[in-house]
Motif scaffolding. Structure first.
Motif, PDB file in Angstrom:
ATOM      1  N   GLU A 216     -41.021  13.768 -23.342  1.00 53.11           N
ATOM      2  CA  GLU A 216     -40.444  14.838 -22.517  1.00 53.11           C
ATOM      3  C   GLU A 216     -39.096  14.399 -21.965  1.00 53.11           C
ATOM      4  O   GLU A 216     -38.132  15.173 -21.926  1.00 53.11           O
ATOM      5  N   VAL A 217     -39.014  13.139 -21.521  1.00 53.27           N
ATOM      6  CA  VAL A 217     -37.736  12.616 -21.062  1.00 53.27           C
ATOM      7  C   VAL A 217     -36.713  12.695 -22.194  1.00 53.27           C
ATOM      8  O   VAL A 217     -35.556  13.093 -21.981  1.00 53.27           O
ATOM      9  N   GLY A 218     -37.132  12.318 -23.405  1.00 56.46           N
ATOM     10  CA  GLY A 218     -36.225  12.410 -24.553  1.00 56.46           C
ATOM     11  C   GLY A 218     -35.733  13.814 -24.798  1.00 56.46           C
ATOM     12  O   GLY A 218     -34.542  14.014 -25.104  1.00 56.46           O
ATOM     13  N   ARG A 219     -36.624  14.795 -24.637  1.00 58.03           N
ATOM     14  CA  ARG A 219     -36.196  16.189 -24.847  1.00 58.03           C
ATOM     15  C   ARG A 219     -35.134  16.587 -23.823  1.00 58.03           C
ATOM     16  O   ARG A 219     -34.189  17.320 -24.134  1.00 58.03           O
ATOM     17  N   LEU A 220     -35.300  16.110 -22.597  1.00 57.53           N
ATOM     18  CA  LEU A 220     -34.327  16.436 -21.556  1.00 57.53           C
ATOM     19  C   LEU A 220     -32.967  15.800 -21.839  1.00 57.53           C
ATOM     20  O   LEU A 220     -31.942  16.265 -21.331  1.00 57.53           O
TER      21      LEU A 220
END
Length: 302
Positions: A296-300
Protein backbone atom coordinates in the motif's frame (compact mmCIF):
# COMPACT_ATOMS: atom_id res chain seq x y z
CA UNK A 1 -6.68 20.81 10.46
CA UNK A 2 -4.24 19.46 7.87
CA UNK A 3 -5.83 17.69 4.91
CA UNK A 4 -5.18 13.95 4.65
CA UNK A 5 -6.09 11.30 2.11
CA UNK A 6 -7.28 7.92 3.38
CA UNK A 7 -6.17 4.63 1.85
CA UNK A 8 -8.24 1.45 2.35
CA UNK A 9 -6.82 -1.16 4.71
CA UNK A 10 -4.58 -3.86 3.27
CA UNK A 11 -6.28 -7.08 2.24
CA UNK A 12 -3.32 -9.42 1.72
CA UNK A 13 -3.45 -8.86 -2.04
CA UNK A 14 -1.73 -6.41 -4.31
CA UNK A 15 -3.40 -3.00 -3.81
CA UNK A 16 -6.20 -2.42 -6.30
CA UNK A 17 -6.38 -6.11 -7.25
CA UNK A 18 -7.48 -9.48 -5.89
CA UNK A 19 -4.31 -11.32 -6.90
CA UNK A 20 -1.63 -12.31 -4.34
CA UNK A 21 1.50 -10.21 -3.99
CA UNK A 22 3.99 -11.25 -6.67
CA UNK A 23 7.28 -12.64 -5.42
CA UNK A 24 9.99 -9.99 -5.84
CA UNK A 25 12.72 -10.59 -8.40
CA UNK A 26 14.96 -7.61 -7.57
CA UNK A 27 18.63 -8.52 -7.11
CA UNK A 28 20.23 -8.04 -3.69
CA UNK A 29 23.84 -7.09 -2.98
CA UNK A 30 25.11 -6.64 0.58
CA UNK A 31 28.05 -4.40 1.47
CA UNK A 32 29.82 -4.09 4.83
CA UNK A 33 31.72 -0.83 5.24
CA UNK A 34 34.21 -0.06 8.01
CA UNK A 35 34.07 3.56 9.13
CA UNK A 36 35.34 5.14 12.38
CA UNK A 37 35.70 1.72 13.98
CA UNK A 38 32.14 0.74 13.05
CA UNK A 39 30.91 -1.89 10.62
CA UNK A 40 28.05 -0.37 8.62
CA UNK A 41 25.71 -2.41 6.45
CA UNK A 42 24.46 -1.20 3.07
CA UNK A 43 22.15 -3.23 0.85
CA UNK A 44 21.49 -2.40 -2.80
CA UNK A 45 18.32 -3.84 -4.31
CA UNK A 46 18.08 -3.57 -8.09
CA UNK A 47 14.89 -4.50 -9.99
CA UNK A 48 14.90 -5.92 -13.50
CA UNK A 49 13.49 -2.63 -14.78
CA UNK A 50 14.27 0.86 -13.48
CA UNK A 51 12.38 3.91 -14.68
CA UNK A 52 12.84 6.34 -11.78
CA UNK A 53 15.70 7.74 -9.69
CA UNK A 54 17.18 5.60 -6.89
CA UNK A 55 15.67 5.68 -3.41
CA UNK A 56 17.63 5.60 -0.14
CA UNK A 57 15.79 3.84 2.69
CA UNK A 58 16.45 3.90 6.43
CA UNK A 59 15.28 1.39 9.02
CA UNK A 60 13.10 1.31 12.11
CA UNK A 61 14.56 1.08 15.58
CA UNK A 62 15.02 -2.70 15.92
CA UNK A 63 15.36 -3.56 12.23
CA UNK A 64 18.39 -5.22 10.65
CA UNK A 65 19.35 -5.87 7.05
CA UNK A 66 18.18 -9.47 7.32
CA UNK A 67 15.86 -11.36 4.91
CA UNK A 68 12.78 -10.34 6.92
CA UNK A 69 13.51 -6.63 6.43
CA UNK A 70 15.09 -6.77 2.98
CA UNK A 71 12.02 -8.46 1.46
CA UNK A 72 10.16 -5.15 1.91
CA UNK A 73 12.78 -3.31 -0.08
CA UNK A 74 12.70 -5.96 -2.82
CA UNK A 75 8.91 -5.65 -3.01
CA UNK A 76 9.09 -1.85 -3.23
CA UNK A 77 11.96 -1.91 -5.75
CA UNK A 78 9.84 -4.00 -8.13
CA UNK A 79 6.64 -2.01 -7.55
CA UNK A 80 8.34 1.38 -7.94
CA UNK A 81 10.85 0.38 -10.63
CA UNK A 82 13.60 2.00 -8.60
CA UNK A 83 16.94 0.84 -7.30
CA UNK A 84 16.75 0.94 -3.51
CA UNK A 85 19.73 1.42 -1.22
CA UNK A 86 18.95 0.43 2.37
CA UNK A 87 21.22 1.72 5.13
CA UNK A 88 21.74 -0.06 8.42
CA UNK A 89 21.40 2.00 11.60
CA UNK A 90 24.92 2.16 13.09
CA UNK A 91 25.94 1.30 16.60
CA UNK A 92 23.55 -0.96 18.41
CA UNK A 93 23.42 -4.37 16.73
CA UNK A 94 26.98 -5.57 16.08
CA UNK A 95 29.14 -7.12 18.83
CA UNK A 96 31.84 -4.76 20.08
CA UNK A 97 30.36 -1.81 18.19
CA UNK A 98 29.09 1.45 19.61
CA UNK A 99 28.48 4.94 18.34
CA UNK A 100 31.30 7.48 18.67
CA UNK A 101 31.09 9.67 21.76
CA UNK A 102 30.31 12.75 19.66
CA UNK A 103 27.36 11.01 17.98
CA UNK A 104 26.05 9.87 21.35
CA UNK A 105 26.34 13.41 22.70
CA UNK A 106 24.45 14.77 19.70
CA UNK A 107 21.64 12.26 20.28
CA UNK A 108 21.12 13.63 23.80
CA UNK A 109 19.97 16.82 22.03
CA UNK A 110 17.80 14.95 19.52
CA UNK A 111 20.36 15.56 16.76
CA UNK A 112 20.88 12.73 14.24
CA UNK A 113 23.37 14.67 12.10
CA UNK A 114 26.49 12.75 13.12
CA UNK A 115 24.73 9.43 12.59
CA UNK A 116 23.64 10.67 9.18
CA UNK A 117 27.21 11.56 8.27
CA UNK A 118 28.36 8.04 9.18
CA UNK A 119 25.59 6.52 7.07
CA UNK A 120 26.29 8.81 4.10
CA UNK A 121 30.01 7.93 4.26
CA UNK A 122 29.07 4.23 4.09
CA UNK A 123 26.70 4.97 1.20
CA UNK A 124 29.42 6.81 -0.74
CA UNK A 125 31.82 3.90 -0.37
CA UNK A 126 29.28 1.19 -1.19
CA UNK A 127 27.69 2.96 -4.18
CA UNK A 128 30.18 5.52 -5.55
CA UNK A 129 28.59 8.37 -7.48
CA UNK A 130 25.05 7.62 -6.32
CA UNK A 131 24.54 11.00 -4.67
CA UNK A 132 25.78 12.84 -7.74
CA UNK A 133 22.40 12.09 -9.31
CA UNK A 134 18.85 12.79 -8.15
CA UNK A 135 17.65 10.55 -5.31
CA UNK A 136 14.60 10.11 -3.11
CA UNK A 137 14.59 9.09 0.55
CA UNK A 138 12.19 7.02 2.60
CA UNK A 139 12.43 6.29 6.31
CA UNK A 140 10.17 4.35 8.66
CA UNK A 141 9.81 5.23 12.37
CA UNK A 142 13.38 5.87 13.64
CA UNK A 143 14.34 5.86 9.95
CA UNK A 144 12.19 8.95 9.42
CA UNK A 145 14.62 10.78 11.74
CA UNK A 146 17.84 9.32 10.32
CA UNK A 147 16.44 9.72 6.80
CA UNK A 148 15.56 13.40 7.37
CA UNK A 149 19.06 14.02 8.71
CA UNK A 150 20.60 12.20 5.73
CA UNK A 151 18.47 14.31 3.38
CA UNK A 152 19.75 17.48 5.08
CA UNK A 153 23.34 16.24 4.83
CA UNK A 154 22.98 15.42 1.13
CA UNK A 155 21.19 18.69 0.36
CA UNK A 156 23.98 20.66 2.03
CA UNK A 157 26.52 19.20 -0.37
CA UNK A 158 24.40 19.75 -3.45
CA UNK A 159 22.65 16.42 -4.07
CA UNK A 160 19.34 16.81 -5.89
CA UNK A 161 16.50 15.44 -3.75
CA UNK A 162 13.40 14.34 -5.62
CA UNK A 163 11.21 13.71 -2.56
CA UNK A 164 11.41 12.79 1.13
CA UNK A 165 8.91 10.22 2.42
CA UNK A 166 8.36 9.70 6.15
CA UNK A 167 6.41 6.57 7.11
CA UNK A 168 5.13 6.63 10.68
CA UNK A 169 7.52 9.40 11.82
CA UNK A 170 7.85 9.47 15.61
CA UNK A 171 9.96 12.59 16.20
CA UNK A 172 7.41 15.11 14.90
CA UNK A 173 7.30 16.95 18.23
CA UNK A 174 8.72 16.89 21.76
CA UNK A 175 7.18 14.32 24.09
CA UNK A 176 7.91 12.64 27.38
CA UNK A 177 9.64 9.26 27.48
CA UNK A 178 6.76 7.91 29.57
CA UNK A 179 4.20 9.00 26.98
CA UNK A 180 6.32 7.64 24.16
CA UNK A 181 6.66 4.32 25.95
CA UNK A 182 2.94 4.05 26.66
CA UNK A 183 2.04 4.78 23.04
CA UNK A 184 4.63 2.28 21.82
CA UNK A 185 3.16 -0.39 24.08
CA UNK A 186 -0.41 0.38 23.00
CA UNK A 187 0.51 0.08 19.32
CA UNK A 188 2.94 -2.80 19.82
CA UNK A 189 0.30 -5.22 21.06
CA UNK A 190 -1.14 -5.15 17.51
CA UNK A 191 2.14 -6.21 15.87
CA UNK A 192 1.18 -9.89 15.82
CA UNK A 193 -1.65 -8.99 13.46
CA UNK A 194 0.75 -7.49 10.94
CA UNK A 195 3.22 -10.37 11.24
CA UNK A 196 0.33 -12.73 10.52
CA UNK A 197 -0.55 -10.81 7.35
CA UNK A 198 3.03 -11.28 6.15
CA UNK A 199 3.00 -15.00 7.00
CA UNK A 200 0.02 -15.39 4.68
CA UNK A 201 2.21 -14.29 1.75
CA UNK A 202 3.57 -17.51 0.23
CA UNK A 203 7.12 -16.28 -0.40
CA UNK A 204 7.58 -14.25 2.79
CA UNK A 205 10.66 -14.63 4.99
CA UNK A 206 9.88 -15.16 8.65
CA UNK A 207 10.93 -12.79 11.41
CA UNK A 208 13.68 -13.84 13.82
CA UNK A 209 14.18 -12.66 17.43
CA UNK A 210 16.33 -9.57 17.96
CA UNK A 211 19.28 -10.37 20.22
CA UNK A 212 20.71 -7.25 21.79
CA UNK A 213 24.50 -7.22 21.80
CA UNK A 214 26.52 -6.16 24.83
CA UNK A 215 26.35 -2.40 25.36
CA UNK A 216 23.73 -2.10 22.61
CA UNK A 217 21.18 -0.93 25.15
CA UNK A 218 23.05 2.35 25.58
CA UNK A 219 22.72 3.30 21.91
CA UNK A 220 19.14 2.03 21.82
CA UNK A 221 18.27 4.18 24.81
CA UNK A 222 19.86 7.22 23.16
CA UNK A 223 17.84 6.61 19.98
CA UNK A 224 14.66 6.55 22.05
CA UNK A 225 15.58 9.74 23.90
CA UNK A 226 16.48 11.47 20.62
CA UNK A 227 13.11 10.50 19.14
CA UNK A 228 11.38 12.14 22.10
CA UNK A 229 13.10 15.46 21.27
CA UNK A 230 11.20 15.91 17.99
CA UNK A 231 14.02 16.84 15.63
CA UNK A 232 12.46 16.08 12.24
CA UNK A 233 11.16 19.64 11.76
CA UNK A 234 14.65 21.12 12.16
CA UNK A 235 16.15 18.69 9.64
CA UNK A 236 13.46 19.33 7.03
CA UNK A 237 13.57 23.10 7.48
CA UNK A 238 17.28 23.09 6.60
CA UNK A 239 16.39 21.75 3.13
CA UNK A 240 15.24 23.96 0.28
CA UNK A 241 11.44 24.24 0.17
CA UNK A 242 11.39 23.03 -3.44
CA UNK A 243 11.85 19.48 -2.13
CA UNK A 244 8.47 17.81 -1.61
CA UNK A 245 7.64 15.83 1.53
CA UNK A 246 5.18 12.95 1.82
CA UNK A 247 4.04 11.63 5.20
CA UNK A 248 2.30 8.26 5.53
CA UNK A 249 0.75 7.16 8.84
CA UNK A 250 -1.57 4.44 10.08
CA UNK A 251 -5.09 5.63 10.75
CA UNK A 252 -5.02 4.11 14.24
CA UNK A 253 -1.38 4.80 15.05
CA UNK A 254 -0.62 6.31 18.46
CA UNK A 255 3.06 6.77 17.63
CA UNK A 256 2.51 9.04 14.62
CA UNK A 257 -0.30 10.95 12.99
CA UNK A 258 -1.53 12.94 16.00
CA UNK A 259 -1.53 16.65 16.70
CA UNK A 260 2.27 16.87 16.55
CA UNK A 261 2.21 15.57 12.98
CA UNK A 262 -0.58 18.01 12.08
CA UNK A 263 1.52 20.87 13.41
CA UNK A 264 4.59 19.66 11.50
CA UNK A 265 2.59 19.52 8.26
CA UNK A 266 1.16 22.99 8.86
CA UNK A 267 4.58 24.44 9.65
CA UNK A 268 6.19 22.93 6.55
CA UNK A 269 3.36 24.14 4.33
CA UNK A 270 3.63 27.64 5.81
CA UNK A 271 7.11 27.88 4.26
CA UNK A 272 5.72 27.13 0.80
CA UNK A 273 6.78 23.48 0.75
CA UNK A 274 4.51 20.91 -0.90
CA UNK A 275 3.51 18.33 1.73
CA UNK A 276 1.18 15.36 1.20
CA UNK A 277 -0.18 13.41 4.17
CA UNK A 278 -1.78 10.02 3.56
CA UNK A 279 -3.20 7.59 6.10
CA UNK A 280 -3.62 3.85 5.66
CA UNK A 281 -6.98 2.79 7.08
CA UNK A 282 -7.24 0.53 10.12
CA UNK A 283 -3.47 0.50 10.61
CA UNK A 284 -1.15 1.08 13.57
CA UNK A 285 2.55 1.88 13.89
CA UNK A 286 3.49 -1.71 13.07
CA UNK A 287 2.02 -1.54 9.56
CA UNK A 288 5.58 -1.88 8.19
CA UNK A 289 5.61 -5.49 9.47
CA UNK A 290 2.84 -6.36 7.00
CA UNK A 291 3.96 -6.97 3.42
CA UNK A 292 0.48 -6.16 2.02
CA UNK A 293 0.56 -2.81 3.84
CA UNK A 294 4.07 -2.11 2.56
CA UNK A 295 2.59 -2.68 -0.90
CA UNK A 296 0.00 0.00 0.00
CA UNK A 297 2.88 2.34 0.78
CA UNK A 298 4.32 1.49 -2.64
CA UNK A 299 1.03 2.36 -4.32
CA UNK A 300 1.05 5.75 -2.60
CA UNK A 301 4.54 6.38 -3.99
CA UNK A 302 3.89 5.21 -7.55
Amino acid sequence: MSEQSRVPAASGALPGAQTPLPEPTAHIHHHTIRRNGLLLGVCTITPARTSRPPMIMTLGILARLDPFEVQRFRLLADLLERQIIALETPGWMRPGQRLPASARQALTHGDFTEMAELMVAALDEAVPGLTEQAVSLLGYSLGASTGSAIAATLAARGTTLERITLVEPVATGRQSLVGLGLRNTADGVRNRRYLKESKQVAWAARSTPVRMVRRGWVDLGLFTWALSRGGIEKSLNSIDTSVDVKIITGERSRMAGGRATEELVEQLRSTGRSVEWDTIADSHHGLWLSLPRVAEVGRLLS
